[in-house]
Design an enzyme around this catalytic site. Structure first.
Site, mmCIF file in Angstrom:
data_model
loop_
_atom_site.group_PDB
_atom_site.id
_atom_site.type_symbol
_atom_site.label_atom_id
_atom_site.label_comp_id
_atom_site.label_asym_id
_atom_site.label_seq_id
_atom_site.Cartn_x
_atom_site.Cartn_y
_atom_site.Cartn_z
ATOM 1 C CE LYS A 114 -9.297 -2.535 -6.209
ATOM 2 N NZ LYS A 114 -8.880 -1.064 -6.776
ATOM 3 C CE LYS A 195 -1.316 -6.070 -13.146
ATOM 4 N NZ LYS A 195 -3.080 -5.757 -13.268
ATOM 5 C CE LYS A 198 5.354 2.858 -4.249
ATOM 6 N NZ LYS A 198 4.875 3.962 -3.865
#
Ligand code: TRP
Length: 331
Positions: A114, A195, A198
């Site tokens: 991240k 996976k 969105k």
């Protein structure tokens, strides 16, 4: 009660929920509440480790809570609450930061992913796992259902609990992870190796919890399959079809063998059409209930009641931890 099996888990309010989150988390929570004393919370303090628009954070936090209820978590049975309404999370989070080693946090792969290449990464993104440990340990959870991406954080939680217990005396239950099995992992409709998410720019790759029937039909009709034409469950050689079979199995609550049998000798067209209907049938009542409560005083009441119960439980653990560490306390 303290010897009973207790579960705690949460879904971050940081994006629209897709049916992968339903299959992997939400629908599992609904089942777990019958086996465990359950705490389901909205980790809104975790969401703000990356910048959030205040209006969106507000709405999304309500939405996750509304999904919990709409999907069938019974607020009479389970405790549903917002993390930011229980100050003990932040306080024990700080205490956990004092127990976690810099090097341990530095090894967390989610932080690396991240923060990689980003500027202005917040310190809280780095200490996130200490807050997560606090979430879990405050409720003396015996079991924590998590996705595979969270197992490293759970290992750290266990280490911190053990470390604290051995330094200051038995205070926390050391929780076990319940890692979702393959059957709960939903992959993208455009690529069975990624996976469902969105963040994929291809909107046809995911189905959102609030998608309309027409959109759901269209997305399934476009889902990738393979050229062999058989509805057969085999992740090795038929990952795209297996992903669809699994979705059918999850949403219709039948086994994957049943799905194979049902569509034996039929093409993918018929299979995908029926799959869309099965998903629509499951989502419709959830969507309806969701819209009914998401901005309602009923949800406010559920969350207030949940916060009261959560504050009570968390407060006990926090007090014990502070006493054990030597803080001056007056009760
Ligand atoms: N970190 C989890 C995620 O990103 C969310 C979360 C925060 C959580 N605290 C938790 C999950 C405690 C389980 C238990 O998905």
């Amino acid at each position: 009660m303290s010897t009973s099996k207790r579960i705690l888990s949460g879904i971050k309010p940081s994006g629209d929920l897709n049916i992968g989150g339903y299959a992997g988390a939400l629908s599992q929570f609904v089942k777990f509440q019958h086996e465990f004393e359950s705490f389901f919370f909205v980790p809104d303090l975790h969401a703000v480790t990356v910048a959030q628009d205040p209006k969106e954070l507000h709405q999304r936090s309500r939405e996750i809570a509304a999904y919990y209820v709409a999907a069938g978590i019974d607020p009479e049975k389970s405790t549903i609450f917002l993390q930011s309404q229980v100050p003990a999370h932040a306080e024990l989070g700080w205490i956990m930061e004092t127990q976690a080693h810099f090097g341990e946090l530095n090894r967390m792969t989610q932080f690396k992913e991240k923060s990689d290449g980003k500027e202005g990464v917040s310190a809280s993104l780095f200490t996130y796992p200490a807050l997560m440990a606090s979430d879990i340990l405050l409720y003396q959870a015996t079991h924590v259902p998590v996705g595979e991406d969270q197992t490293q954080h759970l290992e750290l939680t266990r280490d911190l609990a053990n470390r604290f217990n051995s330094r200051f005396g038995q205070t926390f239950i050391v929780p076990e992870a319940i890692v979702q099995d393959i059957g709960c992992r939903v992959m993208g409709l455009d690529d069975p190796h990624k996976k469902m998410s969105k963040s994929n720019p291809n909107q046809a790759s995911y189905i959102l919890m609030l998608d309309e029937p027409a959109a759901i039909r269209k997305k399934f009709s476009r889902a990738v399959t393979d050229s062999d034409g058989q509805v057969r469950y085999d992740w090795e050689s038929k990952p795209a079809v297996s992903n669809l079979i699994e979705l059918y199995s999850l949403f219709a609550e039948v086994s994957t063998e049943d799905v194979e049998r049902r569509f034996d000798g039929q093409g993918y067209g018929a299979f995908k059409k029926e799959l869309a209907e099965v998903v629509i049938a499951k989502l419709q009542p959830i969507q309806q209930r969701f819209h009914e409560i998401v901005n309602s005083p009923e949800l406010d009441e559920i969350l207030k009641r949940g916060a009261r119960k959560a504050n009570e439980e968390a407060g006990k653990t926090l007090l014990a931890a502070k006493k054990a560490m030597g803080f001056v306390t007056f009760d």
